[in-house]
Design a protein around this motif. Structure first.
Motif, PDB file in Angstrom:
ATOM      1  N   LYS A 127     -39.137  40.580 -29.933  1.00 41.58           N
ATOM      2  CA  LYS A 127     -39.724  39.989 -31.131  1.00 41.58           C
ATOM      3  C   LYS A 127     -39.242  38.543 -31.225  1.00 41.58           C
ATOM      4  O   LYS A 127     -38.189  38.196 -30.685  1.00 41.58           O
ATOM      5  N   ASP A 128     -40.009  37.706 -31.920  1.00 42.12           N
ATOM      6  CA  ASP A 128     -39.684  36.284 -32.005  1.00 42.12           C
ATOM      7  C   ASP A 128     -38.256  36.025 -32.471  1.00 42.12           C
ATOM      8  O   ASP A 128     -37.547  35.207 -31.890  1.00 42.12           O
ATOM      9  N   GLU A 129     -37.818  36.739 -33.511  1.00 40.36           N
ATOM     10  CA  GLU A 129     -36.468  36.491 -34.041  1.00 40.36           C
ATOM     11  C   GLU A 129     -35.389  36.920 -33.041  1.00 40.36           C
ATOM     12  O   GLU A 129     -34.346  36.288 -32.937  1.00 40.36           O
ATOM     13  N   GLN A 130     -35.653  37.986 -32.281  1.00 42.94           N
ATOM     14  CA  GLN A 130     -34.702  38.410 -31.245  1.00 42.94           C
ATOM     15  C   GLN A 130     -34.640  37.360 -30.135  1.00 42.94           C
ATOM     16  O   GLN A 130     -33.563  37.038 -29.633  1.00 42.94           O
ATOM     17  N   ALA A 131     -35.793  36.832 -29.771  1.00 39.12           N
ATOM     18  CA  ALA A 131     -35.849  35.808 -28.731  1.00 39.12           C
ATOM     19  C   ALA A 131     -35.089  34.564 -29.170  1.00 39.12           C
ATOM     20  O   ALA A 131     -34.326  33.992 -28.392  1.00 39.12           O
ATOM     21  N   VAL A 132     -35.284  34.137 -30.405  1.00 41.51           N
ATOM     22  CA  VAL A 132     -34.595  32.957 -30.917  1.00 41.51           C
ATOM     23  C   VAL A 132     -33.083  33.168 -30.876  1.00 41.51           C
ATOM     24  O   VAL A 132     -32.334  32.294 -30.414  1.00 41.51           O
ATOM     25  N   ASP A 133     -32.625  34.323 -31.314  1.00 38.01           N
ATOM     26  CA  ASP A 133     -31.188  34.609 -31.312  1.00 38.01           C
ATOM     27  C   ASP A 133     -30.615  34.550 -29.895  1.00 38.01           C
ATOM     28  O   ASP A 133     -29.560  33.953 -29.667  1.00 38.01           O
ATOM     29  N   LEU A 134     -31.304  35.150 -28.956  1.00 39.74           N
ATOM     30  CA  LEU A 134     -30.821  35.174 -27.585  1.00 39.74           C
ATOM     31  C   LEU A 134     -30.872  33.784 -26.950  1.00 39.74           C
ATOM     32  O   LEU A 134     -29.950  33.384 -26.236  1.00 39.74           O
ATOM     33  N   LEU A 135     -31.928  33.042 -27.227  1.00 43.19           N
ATOM     34  CA  LEU A 135     -32.039  31.689 -26.674  1.00 43.19           C
ATOM     35  C   LEU A 135     -30.952  30.763 -27.223  1.00 43.19           C
ATOM     36  O   LEU A 135     -30.413  29.944 -26.487  1.00 43.19           O
ATOM     37  N   LYS A 136     -30.627  30.909 -28.499  1.00 48.52           N
ATOM     38  CA  LYS A 136     -29.554  30.088 -29.078  1.00 48.52           C
ATOM     39  C   LYS A 136     -28.251  30.315 -28.329  1.00 48.52           C
ATOM     40  O   LYS A 136     -27.478  29.375 -28.126  1.00 48.52           O
ATOM     41  N   LEU A 137     -28.000  31.548 -27.927  1.00 50.51           N
ATOM     42  CA  LEU A 137     -26.772  31.869 -27.203  1.00 50.51           C
ATOM     43  C   LEU A 137     -26.738  31.265 -25.795  1.00 50.51           C
ATOM     44  O   LEU A 137     -25.672  30.927 -25.294  1.00 50.51           O
ATOM     45  N   HIS A 138     -27.900  31.140 -25.171  1.00 52.27           N
ATOM     46  CA  HIS A 138     -27.917  30.821 -23.740  1.00 52.27           C
ATOM     47  C   HIS A 138     -28.601  29.517 -23.350  1.00 52.27           C
ATOM     48  O   HIS A 138     -28.614  29.188 -22.157  1.00 52.27           O
ATOM     49  N   ILE A 139     -29.130  28.778 -24.269  1.00 50.64           N
ATOM     50  CA  ILE A 139     -29.883  27.584 -23.892  1.00 50.64           C
ATOM     51  C   ILE A 139     -29.021  26.579 -23.124  1.00 50.64           C
ATOM     52  O   ILE A 139     -29.475  25.963 -22.156  1.00 50.64           O
ATOM     53  N   LYS A 140     -27.776  26.410 -23.503  1.00 54.13           N
ATOM     54  CA  LYS A 140     -26.908  25.460 -22.798  1.00 54.13           C
ATOM     55  C   LYS A 140     -26.618  25.920 -21.369  1.00 54.13           C
ATOM     56  O   LYS A 140     -26.557  25.102 -20.451  1.00 54.13           O
ATOM     57  N   SER A 141     -26.449  27.204 -21.181  1.00 54.09           N
ATOM     58  CA  SER A 141     -26.232  27.725 -19.822  1.00 54.09           C
ATOM     59  C   SER A 141     -27.483  27.549 -18.974  1.00 54.09           C
ATOM     60  O   SER A 141     -27.392  27.236 -17.781  1.00 54.09           O
ATOM     61  N   ILE A 142     -28.644  27.745 -19.565  1.00 55.35           N
ATOM     62  CA  ILE A 142     -29.903  27.541 -18.847  1.00 55.35           C
ATOM     63  C   ILE A 142     -30.041  26.069 -18.467  1.00 55.35           C
ATOM     64  O   ILE A 142     -30.442  25.742 -17.346  1.00 55.35           O
ATOM     65  N   GLN A 143     -29.683  25.170 -19.376  1.00 54.73           N
ATOM     66  CA  GLN A 143     -29.716  23.726 -19.076  1.00 54.73           C
ATOM     67  C   GLN A 143     -28.788  23.401 -17.908  1.00 54.73           C
ATOM     68  O   GLN A 143     -29.161  22.649 -17.000  1.00 54.73           O
ATOM     69  N   LYS A 144     -27.573  23.943 -17.937  1.00 56.93           N
ATOM     70  CA  LYS A 144     -26.589  23.683 -16.881  1.00 56.93           C
ATOM     71  C   LYS A 144     -27.094  24.211 -15.548  1.00 56.93           C
ATOM     72  O   LYS A 144     -26.981  23.539 -14.513  1.00 56.93           O
ATOM     73  N   LEU A 145     -27.645  25.401 -15.561  1.00 55.53           N
ATOM     74  CA  LEU A 145     -28.200  25.987 -14.339  1.00 55.53           C
ATOM     75  C   LEU A 145     -29.316  25.101 -13.793  1.00 55.53           C
ATOM     76  O   LEU A 145     -29.345  24.789 -12.596  1.00 55.53           O
ATOM     77  N   ASP A 146     -30.214  24.656 -14.652  1.00 57.30           N
ATOM     78  CA  ASP A 146     -31.301  23.782 -14.223  1.00 57.30           C
ATOM     79  C   ASP A 146     -30.755  22.479 -13.649  1.00 57.30           C
ATOM     80  O   ASP A 146     -31.219  22.002 -12.615  1.00 57.30           O
ATOM     81  N   GLN A 147     -29.775  21.903 -14.307  1.00 56.54           N
ATOM     82  CA  GLN A 147     -29.186  20.647 -13.840  1.00 56.54           C
ATOM     83  C   GLN A 147     -28.618  20.813 -12.423  1.00 56.54           C
ATOM     84  O   GLN A 147     -28.860  19.979 -11.546  1.00 56.54           O
ATOM     85  N   THR A 148     -27.903  21.894 -12.196  1.00 53.46           N
ATOM     86  CA  THR A 148     -27.315  22.142 -10.884  1.00 53.46           C
ATOM     87  C   THR A 148     -28.397  22.362  -9.830  1.00 53.46           C
ATOM     88  O   THR A 148     -28.312  21.831  -8.717  1.00 53.46           O
ATOM     89  N   LEU A 149     -29.426  23.119 -10.177  1.00 54.28           N
ATOM     90  CA  LEU A 149     -30.527  23.353  -9.240  1.00 54.28           C
ATOM     91  C   LEU A 149     -31.263  22.055  -8.922  1.00 54.28           C
ATOM     92  O   LEU A 149     -31.631  21.801  -7.775  1.00 54.28           O
ATOM     93  N   THR A 150     -31.472  21.220  -9.933  1.00 59.41           N
ATOM     94  CA  THR A 150     -32.152  19.937  -9.736  1.00 59.41           C
ATOM     95  C   THR A 150     -31.319  19.032  -8.831  1.00 59.41           C
ATOM     96  O   THR A 150     -31.850  18.416  -7.896  1.00 59.41           O
ATOM     97  N   GLU A 151     -30.029  18.958  -9.108  1.00 56.26           N
ATOM     98  CA  GLU A 151     -29.128  18.119  -8.299  1.00 56.26           C
ATOM     99  C   GLU A 151     -29.104  18.566  -6.841  1.00 56.26           C
ATOM    100  O   GLU A 151     -28.896  17.756  -5.942  1.00 56.26           O
ATOM    101  N   ASN A 152     -29.310  19.843  -6.603  1.00 50.56           N
ATOM    102  CA  ASN A 152     -29.306  20.383  -5.246  1.00 50.56           C
ATOM    103  C   ASN A 152     -30.703  20.516  -4.655  1.00 50.56           C
ATOM    104  O   ASN A 152     -30.889  21.156  -3.624  1.00 50.56           O
ATOM    105  N   ASP A 153     -31.673  19.909  -5.323  1.00 52.23           N
ATOM    106  CA  ASP A 153     -33.061  19.878  -4.860  1.00 52.23           C
ATOM    107  C   ASP A 153     -33.600  21.274  -4.544  1.00 52.23           C
ATOM    108  O   ASP A 153     -34.321  21.466  -3.571  1.00 52.23           O
ATOM    109  N   SER A 154     -33.242  22.231  -5.388  1.00 48.41           N
ATOM    110  CA  SER A 154     -33.717  23.594  -5.210  1.00 48.41           C
ATOM    111  C   SER A 154     -35.073  23.771  -5.880  1.00 48.41           C
ATOM    112  O   SER A 154     -35.255  23.371  -7.031  1.00 48.41           O
ATOM    113  N   PRO A 155     -36.026  24.394  -5.205  1.00 48.69           N
ATOM    114  CA  PRO A 155     -37.320  24.641  -5.840  1.00 48.69           C
ATOM    115  C   PRO A 155     -37.222  25.576  -7.045  1.00 48.69           C
ATOM    116  O   PRO A 155     -38.119  25.607  -7.880  1.00 48.69           O
TER     117      PRO A 155
END
Length: 177
Positions: A127-155
């Motif tokens: 549900k939308d509210e469950q998704a929002v709660d979970l995303l708030k917990l993990h958005i920074k980790s997702i950003q960090k993961l993306d940053q590392t993948l981008t820096e390593n030119d991973s598709p």
């Protein structure tokens, strides 16, 4: 299915270890991607699909291991990015299990509850509210993961870019239609 749910579902499937069924379902995956109305999100997913279609299955497997396995570039276990192997990580994992259990969408998996494909699968049906709660917990980790993948030119960074785009929309608008 809402755009955010579709993106979370596709990214979840494509962030698992490569599977030969991907190759059999390329037309279906491509149709799902092409049905996404937001051009930026669609473009990210099409870029990953191009990589998937233009890379041999053995090379897809090798790239995945090089990128995500234990001594790879990065892990798909999101709490590890924040807590490493500290006691706080254990507490975060317990909190995630509780969120899954309370939602009545508890995952049946051998993976830890912070495994990104598992979280994305949950988000694709939450549900939308469950998704929002979970995303708030993990958005920074997702950003960090993306940053590392981008820096390593991973598709795989294309998948993370699409996930982040819909995650931010979900957090800002409380939903994405």
């Amino acid at each position: 299915m809402k755009t955010n749910q579709k993106v979370f579902k596709l990214a979840s499937a494509l962030l698992h270890y490569p599977d030969k069924t991907w190759l059999k379902e390329v037309a279906y995956i491509e149709a799902e991607i092409n049905s996404i109305e937001e051009p930026v999100i669609r473009s990210y997913l099409q870029s990953f699909l191009h990589y998937m279609k233009s890379t041999s299955f053995d090379q897809l497997c090798e790239n995945y291991v090089y990128t995500f396995d234990f001594h790879g570039i990065v892990t798909l276990n999101l709490t590890y990015h924040v807590f490493k192997d500290s006691r706080k990580r254990g507490e975060a994992l317990v909190q995630l299990r509780k969120i899954f259990k309370e939602s009545k969408l508890e995952a049946k998996s051998d993976e830890l509850p912070d495994y990104l494909p598992l979280i994305l699968e949950f988000l694709s049906v939450a549900k939308d509210e469950q998704a929002v709660d979970l995303l708030k917990l993990h958005i920074k980790s997702i950003q960090k993961l993306d940053q590392t993948l981008t820096e390593n030119d991973s598709p795989y960074h294309f998948l993370l870019k699409a996930v982040q785009d819909v995650a931010y929309r979900t957090l800002q608008n409380k939903h994405v239609s």
